[in-house]
Motif scaffolding. Structure first.
Motif, PDB file in Angstrom:
ATOM      1  N   TYR A 133       0.813  -1.351  -0.139  1.00 51.05           N
ATOM      2  CA  TYR A 133       0.055   0.107  -0.147  1.00 51.05           C
ATOM      3  C   TYR A 133       0.750   1.320   0.077  1.00 51.05           C
ATOM      4  O   TYR A 133       0.555   2.271  -0.549  1.00 51.05           O
ATOM      5  N   LEU A 134       1.857   1.244   0.630  1.00 51.08           N
ATOM      6  CA  LEU A 134       2.822   2.442   0.686  1.00 51.08           C
ATOM      7  C   LEU A 134       3.999   2.368  -0.199  1.00 51.08           C
ATOM      8  O   LEU A 134       4.608   3.626  -0.480  1.00 51.08           O
ATOM      9  N   GLN A 135       4.312   1.231  -0.811  1.00 48.41           N
ATOM     10  CA  GLN A 135       5.674   1.470  -1.707  1.00 48.41           C
ATOM     11  C   GLN A 135       5.431  -0.057  -2.341  1.00 48.41           C
ATOM     12  O   GLN A 135       5.124  -0.944  -2.086  1.00 48.41           O
ATOM     13  N   GLN A 136       5.847   0.295  -3.692  1.00 49.96           N
ATOM     14  CA  GLN A 136       5.896  -1.052  -4.781  1.00 49.96           C
ATOM     15  C   GLN A 136       7.103  -1.077  -5.092  1.00 49.96           C
ATOM     16  O   GLN A 136       7.677  -0.557  -6.373  1.00 49.96           O
ATOM     17  N   PRO A 137       8.304  -1.643  -4.531  1.00 52.66           N
ATOM     18  CA  PRO A 137       9.558  -1.919  -4.962  1.00 52.66           C
ATOM     19  C   PRO A 137       9.580  -2.366  -6.630  1.00 52.66           C
ATOM     20  O   PRO A 137      10.828  -1.960  -7.347  1.00 52.66           O
ATOM     21  N   LEU A 138       8.835  -3.324  -7.066  1.00 52.97           N
ATOM     22  CA  LEU A 138       8.976  -3.586  -8.374  1.00 52.97           C
ATOM     23  C   LEU A 138       8.894  -2.678  -9.327  1.00 52.97           C
ATOM     24  O   LEU A 138       9.769  -2.491 -10.558  1.00 52.97           O
ATOM     25  N   THR A 139       8.005  -1.432  -9.263  1.00 50.84           N
ATOM     26  CA  THR A 139       7.842  -0.412 -10.014  1.00 50.84           C
ATOM     27  C   THR A 139       9.101   0.604 -10.200  1.00 50.84           C
ATOM     28  O   THR A 139       9.606   1.263 -10.932  1.00 50.84           O
ATOM     29  N   LEU A 140      10.237   0.379  -9.015  1.00 51.18           N
ATOM     30  CA  LEU A 140      11.267   1.251  -8.955  1.00 51.18           C
ATOM     31  C   LEU A 140      12.485   0.297  -9.384  1.00 51.18           C
ATOM     32  O   LEU A 140      13.495   0.849  -8.966  1.00 51.18           O
ATOM     33  N   GLY A 141      12.267  -0.708  -9.875  1.00 52.58           N
ATOM     34  CA  GLY A 141      13.450  -1.616 -10.588  1.00 52.58           C
ATOM     35  C   GLY A 141      13.714  -2.724  -9.691  1.00 52.58           C
ATOM     36  O   GLY A 141      14.703  -3.412 -10.111  1.00 52.58           O
ATOM     37  N   PRO A 166      11.112  15.162   9.484  1.00 51.64           N
ATOM     38  CA  PRO A 166      11.916  15.957   8.837  1.00 51.64           C
ATOM     39  C   PRO A 166      13.220  15.734   9.203  1.00 51.64           C
ATOM     40  O   PRO A 166      14.332  15.707   8.413  1.00 51.64           O
ATOM     41  N   SER A 167      13.697  15.305  10.480  1.00 51.12           N
ATOM     42  CA  SER A 167      14.943  15.039  10.902  1.00 51.12           C
ATOM     43  C   SER A 167      15.425  13.755  10.591  1.00 51.12           C
ATOM     44  O   SER A 167      16.674  13.504  10.880  1.00 51.12           O
ATOM     45  N   HIS A 168      14.567  12.984  10.144  1.00 50.75           N
ATOM     46  CA  HIS A 168      15.257  11.625   9.695  1.00 50.75           C
ATOM     47  C   HIS A 168      16.194  11.599   8.521  1.00 50.75           C
ATOM     48  O   HIS A 168      15.662  12.325   7.528  1.00 50.75           O
ATOM     49  N   PRO A 169      17.261  11.094   8.618  1.00 48.08           N
ATOM     50  CA  PRO A 169      18.143  11.354   7.174  1.00 48.08           C
ATOM     51  C   PRO A 169      17.633  10.762   5.868  1.00 48.08           C
ATOM     52  O   PRO A 169      18.037  11.050   4.913  1.00 48.08           O
ATOM     53  N   GLY A 170      16.573   9.682   5.913  1.00 46.03           N
ATOM     54  CA  GLY A 170      16.150   9.292   4.730  1.00 46.03           C
ATOM     55  C   GLY A 170      14.748   9.804   4.488  1.00 46.03           C
ATOM     56  O   GLY A 170      14.078   9.318   3.465  1.00 46.03           O
ATOM     57  N   HIS A 171      14.253  10.907   5.117  1.00 48.10           N
ATOM     58  CA  HIS A 171      13.143  11.584   4.945  1.00 48.10           C
ATOM     59  C   HIS A 171      12.660  12.014   3.583  1.00 48.10           C
ATOM     60  O   HIS A 171      11.627  11.599   2.864  1.00 48.10           O
ATOM     61  N   GLU A 172      13.776  12.549   2.756  1.00 49.38           N
ATOM     62  CA  GLU A 172      13.300  12.942   1.308  1.00 49.38           C
ATOM     63  C   GLU A 172      13.314  11.618   0.347  1.00 49.38           C
ATOM     64  O   GLU A 172      12.394  11.778  -0.241  1.00 49.38           O
ATOM     65  N   VAL A 173      14.189  10.738   0.506  1.00 49.83           N
ATOM     66  CA  VAL A 173      13.831   9.503  -0.279  1.00 49.83           C
ATOM     67  C   VAL A 173      12.638   8.818   0.237  1.00 49.83           C
ATOM     68  O   VAL A 173      11.802   8.274  -0.860  1.00 49.83           O
ATOM     69  N   ALA A 174      12.178   8.910   1.151  1.00 54.13           N
ATOM     70  CA  ALA A 174      10.809   8.347   1.895  1.00 54.13           C
ATOM     71  C   ALA A 174       9.876   8.977   1.118  1.00 54.13           C
ATOM     72  O   ALA A 174       8.660   8.368   0.746  1.00 54.13           O
ATOM     73  N   VAL A 175       9.765  10.224   1.159  1.00 59.05           N
ATOM     74  CA  VAL A 175       8.857  11.068   0.392  1.00 59.05           C
ATOM     75  C   VAL A 175       8.548  10.751  -1.043  1.00 59.05           C
ATOM     76  O   VAL A 175       7.560  10.645  -1.632  1.00 59.05           O
ATOM     77  N   LYS A 176       9.781  10.511  -1.732  1.00 52.15           N
ATOM     78  CA  LYS A 176       9.863  10.364  -3.067  1.00 52.15           C
ATOM     79  C   LYS A 176       9.134   8.922  -3.514  1.00 52.15           C
ATOM     80  O   LYS A 176       8.476   8.703  -4.459  1.00 52.15           O
ATOM     81  N   GLN A 177       9.222   7.782  -2.688  1.00 52.51           N
ATOM     82  CA  GLN A 177       9.213   6.414  -3.087  1.00 52.51           C
ATOM     83  C   GLN A 177       8.012   5.791  -1.886  1.00 52.51           C
ATOM     84  O   GLN A 177       7.586   4.680  -2.530  1.00 52.51           O
TER      85      GLN A 177
END
Length: 391
Positions: free
Chosen positions: A193-201, A294-305
């Motif tokens: 529901y939150l993320q589909q890794p196959l669509t990302l490669g 926002p303090s999480h170092p992976g926040h921007e990537v999480a927002v993206k995927q």
């Protein structure tokens, strides 16, 4: 991915996630019209002559109609071509490794992997003559530094268990494929529901269906999903040969859970966000691990995927291990227990519970770490429970 995820074209017209969760692989029973697939609690099937399987069924280790329904459903939710259901998440992982690796091959695993995955590599896979090394998969350069000519798999958890590390799946797919390796993504914490890794490669998606897909702490299961037909056939061969398959009743329970996955995840995510905010502001807490902050170092990537940030939150106590253990003992609504992803909130101490197998290794978790599986109870009750437990 903020827009509604779509299914693979092999599942008919394009539908939204919640529609697929309820209908993909769930055709009404042709004999009775039952809208819920029956539990085919059967081991063998009448054949139409010697070698004449009826609709592909001969023995339930090889195929069972209830399991088939689950496998088609999970494949649709992950935008995949082939889904396979197993007796547990680790049985699914074992099938991947036996299918894709041979002696002298090399695998890169995360330096923050689930304790059971680490145990599988360190105590089982290593004995097959397969070499493995660890890397911070959030850092592509760190992964590239571990690559070898014999590297066949890069294994990723995102978010990871228990420190919620975020890996850029698309970037890691490029790293793997450039090196001639495959990318395996454990998508358990996010759910499809939150993320589909196959669509990302990614090449293979792994789930412990025990967790969010089952969603009610009443079933143990696992799943694999792939987009490559030949790879799907190889995995299916090993699934049948090894035999760690999901039983019909367990398959039915997971399907029942999946029907409400979308609405449950919305509540898990909103509750976890509030919990993370409370913890981040608390003077006894030294660090909070939640990709929605926002303090999480992976926040921007999480927002993206990711569509949203999940229901798992971990945090560390300034006073050390004893304080962490005391907090685990003091909660009333959060139940002290292993596992995660159920409707009820759970609390645990990873260092002494789910990740005890990593003690003394490069994957050892901090002794002052507490992990929360934030359920779907009333948020005010959850916040009040943590506040009193923290004192």
């Amino acid at each position: 991915m903020n827009e509604q995820q779509q299914s693979h074209s092999s599942h008919g017209p394009q539908h939204g996630f919640e529609t697929l969760a309820i209908h993909a692989g769930q055709e009404p029973d042709p004999h009775t019209g039952a809208v819920v697939p029956p539990i085919y609690q059967v081991s063998t099937y009448k054949q139409d002559g010697v070698g004449g399987m009826r609709n592909g069924y001969e023995y339930s280790r090889s195929a069972n109609p209830t399991r088939t329904a689950l496998e088609e459903n999970v494949a649709a939710l992950e935008s995949g071509r082939r889904g396979l259901a197993f007796a547990s998440g680790l049985a699914a992982e074992d099938c991947v490794l036996r299918t894709l690796l041979k002696p002298d091959d090399h695998v890169i695993i995360p330096d923050d992997a689930y304790g059971g995955t680490f145990r599988l590599f360190s105590k089982v896979v290593e004995r097959w003559g397969i070499e493995w090394s660890v890397a911070n998969t959030s850092d592509p350069a760190a992964v590239r530094a571990q690559l070898r000519d014999r590297t066949k798999l890069i294994w990723v958890e995102t978010p990871s268990n228990p420190v919620l590390g975020i890996t850029d799946i698309a970037v890691m797919a490029e790293v793997a494929h450039t090196a001639g390796a495959r990318l395996v993504v454990d998508n358990t914490f996010a759910s499809p529901y939150l993320q589909q890794p196959l669509t990302l490669g990614a090449d293979v998606v792994v789930h412990s269906t025990t967790k969010y897909m089952g969603g009610h702490s009443d079933v143990v299961g696992g799943a694999l999903v792939v987009n490559e037909d030949a790879l799907g056939e190889e995995l299916a061969f090993h699934q049948n040969s090894i035999g760690g398959v999901a039983g019909p009743f367990d398959s039915w329970l997971v399907m029942r859970g999946i029907k409400t996955l979308g609405v449950r995840m919305d509540r898990h995510c909103s509750n976890a966000s509030r919990v993370a905010e409370l913890l981040e502001a608390h003077p006894r807490v030294s660090q909070v691990y939640y990709p929605g902050l926002p303090s999480h170092p992976g926040h921007e990537v999480a927002v993206k995927q990711m569509r949203a940030f999940g229901g798992m939150v971990s945090f560390r106590l300034r006073e050390g291990e004893r304080a962490a253990l005391e907090v685990c003992d003091r909660t009333k609504v959060f139940t002290l227990g292993e596992s995660l992803g159920g409707v009820e909130s759970l609390i645990e101490h990873p260092g002494k519970m789910t990740h005890a197998s990593t003690e003394g290794s490069a994957l050892e978790v901090p002794s002052d770490l507490v992990r929360l599986s934030v359920g779907i109870e009333s948020i005010d009750d959850l916040l009040a429970d943590l506040a009193q437990a923290l004192g």
